[in-house]
Write an enzyme that holds these catalytic residues in place. Structure first.
Site, PDB file in Angstrom:
ATOM      1  CG  ASP A  32      -2.221   0.708   1.109  1.00  0.00           C
ATOM      2  OD1 ASP A  32      -2.048   2.041   0.649  1.00  0.00           O
ATOM      3  OD2 ASP A  32      -3.249   0.085   1.089  1.00  0.00           O
ATOM      4  CB  VAL A  58       0.839  -1.503  -7.261  1.00  0.00           C
ATOM      5  CG1 VAL A  58       1.064  -2.127  -5.786  1.00  0.00           C
ATOM      6  CG2 VAL A  58      -0.384  -0.650  -7.376  1.00  0.00           C
ATOM      7  CB  SER A  76      -8.197   2.040  -6.929  1.00  0.00           C
ATOM      8  OG  SER A  76      -8.876   3.264  -7.453  1.00  0.00           O
ATOM      9  CE1 TYR A 146     -12.225   3.313  -8.310  1.00  0.00           C
ATOM     10  CE2 TYR A 146     -14.821   3.489  -8.488  1.00  0.00           C
ATOM     11  CZ  TYR A 146     -13.512   2.926  -8.060  1.00  0.00           C
ATOM     12  OH  TYR A 146     -13.756   1.671  -7.110  1.00  0.00           O
ATOM     13  CE1 TYR A 160      -0.672  -7.783 -19.380  1.00  0.00           C
ATOM     14  CE2 TYR A 160       0.407  -9.810 -18.243  1.00  0.00           C
ATOM     15  CZ  TYR A 160       0.198  -8.528 -18.792  1.00  0.00           C
ATOM     16  OH  TYR A 160       1.310  -7.781 -18.831  1.00  0.00           O
TER      17      TYR A 160
END
Ligand code: UDP
Length: 309
Positions: A32, A58, A76, A146, A160
């Site tokens: 975090d 991150v 987030s 967002y 992915y």
């Protein structure tokens, strides 16, 4: 012992997930950057044997030593006022952060679970929202940072899955509440509870006829876990289908806190969705999950926690 990495692990949902997975016998690594998360949420875990906290952003290349079985990407900002304070960070963590977390999952051959959101549906033209609804999002509005970051995150996760054959899960998380929300994070439940407990007028935005459906945190965590260990690789709505108007919510908070303060109105924020309610048929059928706590009971627990803060 299986190892799980939780990005955003010091946040509201992330920290409850840390607790839950430790309880289920996982080793937990929590990342975090603490811009909206707080070490207060994980203070009770620091120094525990199977828990590691790494203060890290991150959106930068992530390096983790040793194997990983699961990566749960929860990092987030998650409240409308946070998006306004951190618009670029919100976009970066949903895009670059998701890409890095996916890259790490591919490296470690770990299962990846994305914390997505009902904001994917924007200001929906259908109610309730089912997973196959594509949404109605304003890309350039204040909430767009967002909504679009999370939409990108879903697209990247699916890429992915398809291209790299990565094992992925997507949780579309609807409004969730409970202990460890920040009093001043700007969202309806912590705002109303904090206002009621401190004797301030309750601020309902607009005429309060807009609706939401609120899920208590312990129910949400069980749903996320069931999805994590399931085989469902398409998005799954997680939330409580019990829909209520914001005005009714404010009245319920007043009733439960036994306060007689006023409800005042202030302007509705731009692009504030008019309705929101999850269709949870998929989760019910495939995960055998549905929320157990009523709003009434969940609010009582939340008020109790806020009053001891
Ligand atoms: N809201 C409100 N007063 C507040 C905070 C929020 O009336 O002090 C309203 C807000 O405009 C929205 C609803 O409550 O219609 C839920 O807002 P929240 O920020 O909790 O979540 P989201 O809009 O992301 O669902």
């Amino acid at each position: 012992m299986e190892r799980a990495l939780i990005t955003g692990g010091a946040g509201f949902i992330g920290s409850h997930l840390c607790d839950f997975l430790l309880g289920e016998g996982y080793e937990v690594i929590c990342l975090d950057n603490l811009i909206t998360g707080s070490t207060d949420n994980i203070a009770h875990l620091l120094g525990k044997k199977h828990f590691t906290f790494i203060h890290y952003d991150v959106t930068k290349y992530i390096f983790i030593q040793g194997p990983l079985d699961y990566i749960l990407h929860f990092a987030s900002p998650a409240s409308p006022i946070d998006y306004l304070h951190y618009p670029i960070q919100t976009l970066k963590v949903g895009s670059l952060g998701t890409h890095n977390a996916l890259g790490l999952a591919k490296n470690k051959n770990a299962r990846f679970l994305l914390a997505s959101t009902s904001e994917i549906y924007g200001d929906p033209k259908v109610n309730p929202q089912r997973e196959d609804y594509w949404g109605n999002v304003n890309p350039i509005g204040p909430r767009g940072v967002y909504d679009e970051a999370k939409r990108f995150a879903e697209a990247m996760t699916m890429a992915y899955q398809r291209y790299h054959k990565l094992d992925t899960r997507i949780a579309r998380i609807f409004n969730t509440y409970g202990p460890r929300m920040r009093k001043k994070d700007g969202r309806a439940i912590p705002a109303f509870v904090d206002q009621a407990l401190s004797g301030e007028d309750l601020t309902v935005f607009g005429d309060g006829s807009q609706t939401r459906s609120f899920c208590y945190i312990s129910d949400m965590i069980k749903g996320i876990y069931k999805l994590m260990v399931s085989k469902i690789s398409t998005p799954v709505n997680l939330g409580n289908p019990d829909e209520i108007s914001i005005k009714e919510l404010a009245e319920l908070v007043l009733k439960l806190t036994k306060t007689k303060i006023k409800i005042i109105t202030s302007p509705l924020p731009t692009d504030d969705p008019k309705v929101r309610r999850p269709d949870i048929k998929l989760a019910k059928e495939k995960l055998k999950w549905e929320p157990e706590l009523t709003l009434h009971d969940g609010l009582k627990l939340t008020i109790d926690w806020f009053s001891k803060k």
